[in-house]
Design a protein around this motif. Structure first.
Motif, PDB file in Angstrom:
ATOM      1  N   ASN A 131      25.929   7.054 -15.408  1.00  0.00           N
ATOM      2  CA  ASN A 131      25.777   6.057 -16.473  1.00  0.00           C
ATOM      3  C   ASN A 131      27.125   5.527 -16.931  1.00  0.00           C
ATOM      4  OD1 ASN A 131      22.989   5.922 -16.518  1.00  0.00           O
ATOM      5  ND2 ASN A 131      22.786   7.511 -18.074  1.00  0.00           N
ATOM      6  N   ALA A 132      28.125   6.385 -17.015  1.00  0.00           N
ATOM      7  CA  ALA A 132      29.469   5.936 -17.417  1.00  0.00           C
ATOM      8  C   ALA A 132      29.993   4.890 -16.431  1.00  0.00           C
ATOM      9  CB  ALA A 132      30.423   7.123 -17.506  1.00  0.00           C
ATOM     10  N   ILE A 133      29.768   5.121 -15.142  1.00  0.00           N
ATOM     11  CA  ILE A 133      30.225   4.174 -14.114  1.00  0.00           C
ATOM     12  C   ILE A 133      29.450   2.868 -14.214  1.00  0.00           C
ATOM     13  CG2 ILE A 133      30.270   3.756 -11.612  1.00  0.00           C
ATOM     14  CD1 ILE A 133      30.993   6.823 -11.362  1.00  0.00           C
ATOM     15  N   LEU A 134      28.134   2.938 -14.343  1.00  0.00           N
ATOM     16  CA  LEU A 134      27.315   1.720 -14.447  1.00  0.00           C
ATOM     17  C   LEU A 134      27.626   0.944 -15.722  1.00  0.00           C
ATOM     18  CD1 LEU A 134      23.901   3.096 -13.116  1.00  0.00           C
ATOM     19  CD2 LEU A 134      25.612   1.748 -11.867  1.00  0.00           C
ATOM     20  N   GLN A 135      27.959   1.647 -16.793  1.00  0.00           N
ATOM     21  CA  GLN A 135      28.350   0.984 -18.044  1.00  0.00           C
ATOM     22  C   GLN A 135      29.720   0.331 -17.910  1.00  0.00           C
ATOM     23  OE1 GLN A 135      27.870   4.224 -20.810  1.00  0.00           O
ATOM     24  NE2 GLN A 135      25.661   3.912 -20.962  1.00  0.00           N
ATOM     25  N   GLN A 136      30.641   0.998 -17.203  1.00  0.00           N
ATOM     26  CA  GLN A 136      31.954   0.390 -16.976  1.00  0.00           C
ATOM     27  C   GLN A 136      31.796  -0.876 -16.130  1.00  0.00           C
ATOM     28  OE1 GLN A 136      35.061   2.070 -14.243  1.00  0.00           O
ATOM     29  NE2 GLN A 136      36.207   2.274 -16.169  1.00  0.00           N
ATOM     30  N   ARG A 137      30.959  -0.813 -15.119  1.00  0.00           N
ATOM     31  CA  ARG A 137      30.701  -2.004 -14.298  1.00  0.00           C
ATOM     32  C   ARG A 137      30.155  -3.140 -15.163  1.00  0.00           C
ATOM     33  NH1 ARG A 137      27.618   0.332  -8.999  1.00  0.00           N
ATOM     34  NH2 ARG A 137      26.329  -1.473  -9.472  1.00  0.00           N
ATOM     35  N   TYR A 138      29.252  -2.830 -16.060  1.00  0.00           N
ATOM     36  CA  TYR A 138      28.690  -3.845 -16.955  1.00  0.00           C
ATOM     37  C   TYR A 138      29.796  -4.458 -17.803  1.00  0.00           C
ATOM     38  CZ  TYR A 138      25.619  -6.106 -20.321  1.00  0.00           C
ATOM     39  OH  TYR A 138      24.986  -7.032 -21.107  1.00  0.00           O
ATOM     40  N   ALA A 139      30.601  -3.620 -18.423  1.00  0.00           N
ATOM     41  CA  ALA A 139      31.671  -4.110 -19.291  1.00  0.00           C
ATOM     42  C   ALA A 139      32.616  -5.038 -18.537  1.00  0.00           C
ATOM     43  CB  ALA A 139      32.439  -2.933 -19.893  1.00  0.00           C
ATOM     44  N   ILE A 140      32.933  -4.700 -17.294  1.00  0.00           N
ATOM     45  CA  ILE A 140      33.897  -5.490 -16.522  1.00  0.00           C
ATOM     46  C   ILE A 140      33.238  -6.683 -15.839  1.00  0.00           C
ATOM     47  CG2 ILE A 140      35.465  -5.429 -14.535  1.00  0.00           C
ATOM     48  CD1 ILE A 140      36.212  -2.543 -15.491  1.00  0.00           C
ATOM     49  N   PHE A 141      32.161  -6.455 -15.083  1.00  0.00           N
ATOM     50  CA  PHE A 141      31.571  -7.534 -14.279  1.00  0.00           C
ATOM     51  C   PHE A 141      30.677  -8.493 -15.069  1.00  0.00           C
ATOM     52  CE2 PHE A 141      32.152  -4.342 -10.739  1.00  0.00           C
ATOM     53  CZ  PHE A 141      33.234  -5.007 -10.179  1.00  0.00           C
ATOM     54  N   HIS A 145      32.180 -12.126 -16.268  1.00  0.00           N
ATOM     55  CA  HIS A 145      30.979 -12.970 -16.175  1.00  0.00           C
ATOM     56  C   HIS A 145      30.556 -13.243 -14.727  1.00  0.00           C
ATOM     57  CE1 HIS A 145      31.501 -13.543 -20.448  1.00  0.00           C
ATOM     58  NE2 HIS A 145      32.753 -13.917 -20.223  1.00  0.00           N
ATOM     59  N   PHE A 146      30.747 -12.266 -13.851  1.00  0.00           N
ATOM     60  CA  PHE A 146      30.311 -12.401 -12.463  1.00  0.00           C
ATOM     61  C   PHE A 146      28.791 -12.298 -12.337  1.00  0.00           C
ATOM     62  CE2 PHE A 146      34.519 -10.640 -10.540  1.00  0.00           C
ATOM     63  CZ  PHE A 146      35.086 -11.899 -10.594  1.00  0.00           C
ATOM     64  N   PHE A 147      28.157 -11.546 -13.226  1.00  0.00           N
ATOM     65  CA  PHE A 147      26.718 -11.316 -13.155  1.00  0.00           C
ATOM     66  C   PHE A 147      26.070 -11.549 -14.511  1.00  0.00           C
ATOM     67  CE2 PHE A 147      28.655  -8.085 -10.262  1.00  0.00           C
ATOM     68  CZ  PHE A 147      28.271  -8.660  -9.069  1.00  0.00           C
ATOM     69  N   GLU A 148      24.795 -11.887 -14.456  1.00  0.00           N
ATOM     70  CA  GLU A 148      23.973 -11.965 -15.657  1.00  0.00           C
ATOM     71  C   GLU A 148      23.484 -10.559 -15.974  1.00  0.00           C
ATOM     72  OE1 GLU A 148      23.258 -14.670 -17.583  1.00  0.00           O
ATOM     73  OE2 GLU A 148      24.719 -15.723 -16.323  1.00  0.00           O
ATOM     74  N   PRO A 149      23.316 -10.242 -17.248  1.00  0.00           N
ATOM     75  CA  PRO A 149      22.799  -8.901 -17.584  1.00  0.00           C
ATOM     76  C   PRO A 149      21.349  -8.745 -17.133  1.00  0.00           C
ATOM     77  CG  PRO A 149      23.054 -10.267 -19.553  1.00  0.00           C
ATOM     78  CD  PRO A 149      23.612 -11.045 -18.417  1.00  0.00           C
ATOM     79  N   HIS A 150      21.011  -7.528 -16.648  1.00  0.00           N
ATOM     80  CA  HIS A 150      19.619  -7.225 -16.296  1.00  0.00           C
ATOM     81  C   HIS A 150      18.808  -7.087 -17.571  1.00  0.00           C
ATOM     82  CE1 HIS A 150      20.308  -6.566 -12.042  1.00  0.00           C
ATOM     83  NE2 HIS A 150      21.342  -5.800 -12.330  1.00  0.00           N
ATOM     84  N   ASP A 151      19.340  -6.344 -18.503  1.00  0.00           N
ATOM     85  CA  ASP A 151      18.666  -6.053 -19.765  1.00  0.00           C
ATOM     86  C   ASP A 151      19.762  -5.742 -20.781  1.00  0.00           C
ATOM     87  OD1 ASP A 151      17.234  -5.070 -21.914  1.00  0.00           O
ATOM     88  OD2 ASP A 151      16.159  -3.552 -20.775  1.00  0.00           O
ATOM     89  N   GLU A 152      19.910  -6.585 -21.769  1.00  0.00           N
ATOM     90  CA  GLU A 152      20.976  -6.422 -22.766  1.00  0.00           C
ATOM     91  C   GLU A 152      21.013  -5.034 -23.385  1.00  0.00           C
ATOM     92  OE1 GLU A 152      23.805  -7.885 -24.036  1.00  0.00           O
ATOM     93  OE2 GLU A 152      23.447  -9.434 -22.576  1.00  0.00           O
ATOM     94  N   SER A 153      19.860  -4.391 -23.508  1.00  0.00           N
ATOM     95  CA  SER A 153      19.818  -3.128 -24.235  1.00  0.00           C
ATOM     96  C   SER A 153      20.444  -1.961 -23.485  1.00  0.00           C
ATOM     97  CB  SER A 153      18.377  -2.786 -24.613  1.00  0.00           C
ATOM     98  OG  SER A 153      17.605  -2.579 -23.442  1.00  0.00           O
ATOM     99  N   ASP A 154      20.373  -1.971 -22.149  1.00  0.00           N
ATOM    100  CA  ASP A 154      20.892  -0.803 -21.427  1.00  0.00           C
ATOM    101  C   ASP A 154      22.369  -0.910 -21.064  1.00  0.00           C
ATOM    102  OD1 ASP A 154      20.832  -2.542 -19.254  1.00  0.00           O
ATOM    103  OD2 ASP A 154      19.223  -1.513 -18.228  1.00  0.00           O
TER     104      ASP A 154
END
Length: 184
Positions: A13-23, A28-37
């Motif tokens: 989860n830490a890795i997937l959250q870091q990817r979210y924060a960066i990408f 802004h390379f990707f759209e969020p799948h679900d803002e909450s997670d």
């Protein structure tokens, strides 16, 4: 600083959250799948090992290793123009992707150190999966950084647009990596 495969739900989860924060949030390379997670993932994660570079208990960098699979294949080979003369298609190939480095650690010198630590762990993992080469897609400036790091990735196709930026498809063979480390 050490690099290891994420083995717990918290590490993944830490890795997937870091990817979210960066990408998602920073570049802004990707759209969020679900803002909450607030995690970034795709279908290739099902066939991947997530690696984190940790400094004490802090995640400072990460990547994923998409393992050889017949379900989805490898992202770069699926979506980029590849010079088939440069790709050894008879060799077991994995893909390194979703490389992140936390903003506070993105200095030239520190990123080189992180990439070397990451690649060393990827090399260790390669023997477990009989991986003979790694592919990926990198921006020209990141390719120069890798080459400056003595990680001899080479382009295997033209510069092309992929995931928000122009990138080269690249390859590094086990043999070339071992030679660069004087282990072959």
């Amino acid at each position: 600083m050490k690099c290891q495969v994420a083995s717990t739900v918290a590490e993944k989860n830490a890795i997937l959250q870091q990817r979210y924060a960066i990408f998602v949030e920073e570049f802004h390379f990707f759209e969020p799948h679900d803002e909450s997670d607030k995690i970034e993932y795709d279908r290739y994660d099902e066939h991947s090992l997530l690696l984190g570079v940790w400094e004490k208990e802090n995640l400072i960098a990460s990547c994923r290793l998409v393992l050889p699979n017949t379900t989805f294949g490898l992202p770069t080979l699926n979506s980029m123009i590849i010079d088939t003369n440069k790709l050894q298609s008879d060799q077991i190939t994995a893909e390194i992707s979703r490389i992140t480095v936390a903003a506070a650690h993105r200095t030239f010198k520190n990123t080189i150190k992180i990439m070397k630590i990451m690649q060393k762990e990827l090399y260790r993992i390669a023997s477990d999966y009989n991986i003979m080469q790694w592919v990926g897609a990198v921006e020209p400036s990141f390719l120069r950084l890798l080459q400056h790091s003595a990680l001899p990735y080479v382009p295997i196709g033209p510069l092309q647009h992929m995931i928000g930026a122009d990138r080269y498809p690249v390859i590094l063979t086990i043999r070339d990596y071992a030679v660069s480390r004087k282990e072959y």
